[in-house]
Motif scaffolding. Structure first.
Motif, mmCIF file in Angstrom:
data_model
loop_
_atom_site.group_PDB
_atom_site.id
_atom_site.type_symbol
_atom_site.label_atom_id
_atom_site.label_comp_id
_atom_site.label_asym_id
_atom_site.label_seq_id
_atom_site.Cartn_x
_atom_site.Cartn_y
_atom_site.Cartn_z
ATOM 1 N N THR A 104 0.826 -1.206 0.000
ATOM 2 C CA THR A 104 0.000 0.000 0.000
ATOM 3 C C THR A 104 0.862 1.258 0.000
ATOM 4 N N VAL A 105 1.934 1.250 0.785
ATOM 5 C CA VAL A 105 2.820 2.421 0.848
ATOM 6 C C VAL A 105 3.315 2.809 -0.542
ATOM 7 N N TYR A 106 3.748 1.815 -1.310
ATOM 8 C CA TYR A 106 4.354 2.107 -2.603
ATOM 9 C C TYR A 106 3.330 2.337 -3.714
ATOM 10 N N SER A 107 2.052 2.254 -3.365
ATOM 11 C CA SER A 107 1.009 2.567 -4.344
ATOM 12 C C SER A 107 0.131 3.734 -3.903
ATOM 13 N N PHE A 110 0.066 9.508 -0.747
ATOM 14 C CA PHE A 110 0.174 10.169 0.548
ATOM 15 C C PHE A 110 1.182 9.457 1.444
ATOM 16 N N LEU A 111 1.029 8.136 1.609
ATOM 17 C CA LEU A 111 1.947 7.391 2.467
ATOM 18 C C LEU A 111 3.361 7.394 1.896
ATOM 19 N N PHE A 112 3.481 7.213 0.600
ATOM 20 C CA PHE A 112 4.804 7.155 -0.028
ATOM 21 C C PHE A 112 5.554 8.474 0.164
ATOM 22 N N LYS A 113 4.841 9.572 0.112
ATOM 23 C CA LYS A 113 5.478 10.888 0.232
ATOM 24 C C LYS A 113 5.880 11.189 1.671
ATOM 25 N N HIS A 114 5.063 10.765 2.634
ATOM 26 C CA HIS A 114 5.229 11.253 3.998
ATOM 27 C C HIS A 114 5.843 10.270 4.981
#
Length: 264
Positions: A104-107, A110-114
């Protein structure tokens, strides 16, 4: 990231509930004496709601990490679900949940950026450790030592409490009383102290992409700053060759319980 981490998480969670991963949790029924909620998604909502309602209005980074633990801790249950002797079990759902969190992080922009590599690793640690009630004292010390370094040990207990309170079960009062005893034990546990006469092992065990190598390198540099002889081991052969090192940092993928016992 906005300084209002609480609002940022709630906005993320509203969007998360429209995603496929959450819809799979809604479709996964896990009714048992421990869970009388209609599905895993309902339990997750209850856990998140309990944590948010009982957290400070002004969140720190640790609160945001703990909220992600609440959000993702059971997301691997649909994949782990099996029927064994007419009983539905979810063996290994903690590791499956960590793997799905990384996906999920890599897709998720928001999560990937922060989230930093360390944040990602620590979310995986919490997810994979959300059922520590039968762990040995040594295992709990190891976990608390790690979480305390990142100021996550207190919110970890709050997350576990949200998991217990955020459910409907047949023995609700007894489970809550048992947890409060565990919580007291957790807060009284002393972190491990490095002993130069007894080499320490730092075990990095998480799915690929969780940030193990980055965390291992940070541990190596910090150990060297403290004048310890430290080495990173990426195989059992390297581990055996490093017997003279004061600190051995094991960087391995998804170690089984048997593997962990062999190293520790």
């Amino acid at each position: 990231m906005s300084t209002d981490l609480r609002a940022q998480f709630l906005a993320f969670y509203r969007d998360f509930k429209s995603q496929r991963l959450y819809q799979q949790m809604l479709a996964c029924t896990a009714v048992s004496a421990w869970h009388r909620e209609p599905n895993v998604g309902c339990h997750t909502d209850m856990v998140v709601q309990h944590y948010v309602d009982n957290s400070p209005q002004d969140w720190q980074r640790s609160d945001f990490i703990a909220a992600l633990w609440c959000c993702f801790h059971d997301c691997g249950k649909p994949r782990a679900q099996k029927v064994v002797e007419n009983n539905t079990v979810f063996t290994g759902h903690d590791c499956q949940s960590a793997r799905l969190f990384i996906n999920t992080v890599y897709s998720d922009p928001f999560l990937f950026k922060h989230l930093s590599d360390t944040d990602i690793y620590n979310v995986c640690v919490g997810i994979q450790s959300h059922q520590p009630y039968k762990w040995s004292l040594r295992e709990l010390q190891q976990l608390k030592t790690h979480l305390q370094i990142f100021d996550l040990d207190i919110v970890f207990a709050d997350f576990l409490q949200a998991d217990i309170w955020g459910r409907i079960c047949d023995t609700e009062q007894q489970r809550r009383e048992d947890f409060l005893q565990f919580k007291t034990q957790w807060h009284n546990i002393k972190p491990l102290q490095l002993n130069r006469n007894n080499p320490d092992v730092i075990l990095m065990s998480a799915p690929t992409g969780a940030g193990k190598s980055t965390a291992a390198h940070s541990c190596l540099l910090r150990s060297q700053d403290l004048n310890y002889d430290a080495v990173i081991c990426r195989s059992e052969d390297e581990y055996q060759q490093a017997q003279g090192a004061e600190i051995r940092i094991v960087d391995c993928n998804n170690l089984t319980p048997e593997d962990r016992r062999r190293y520790l």
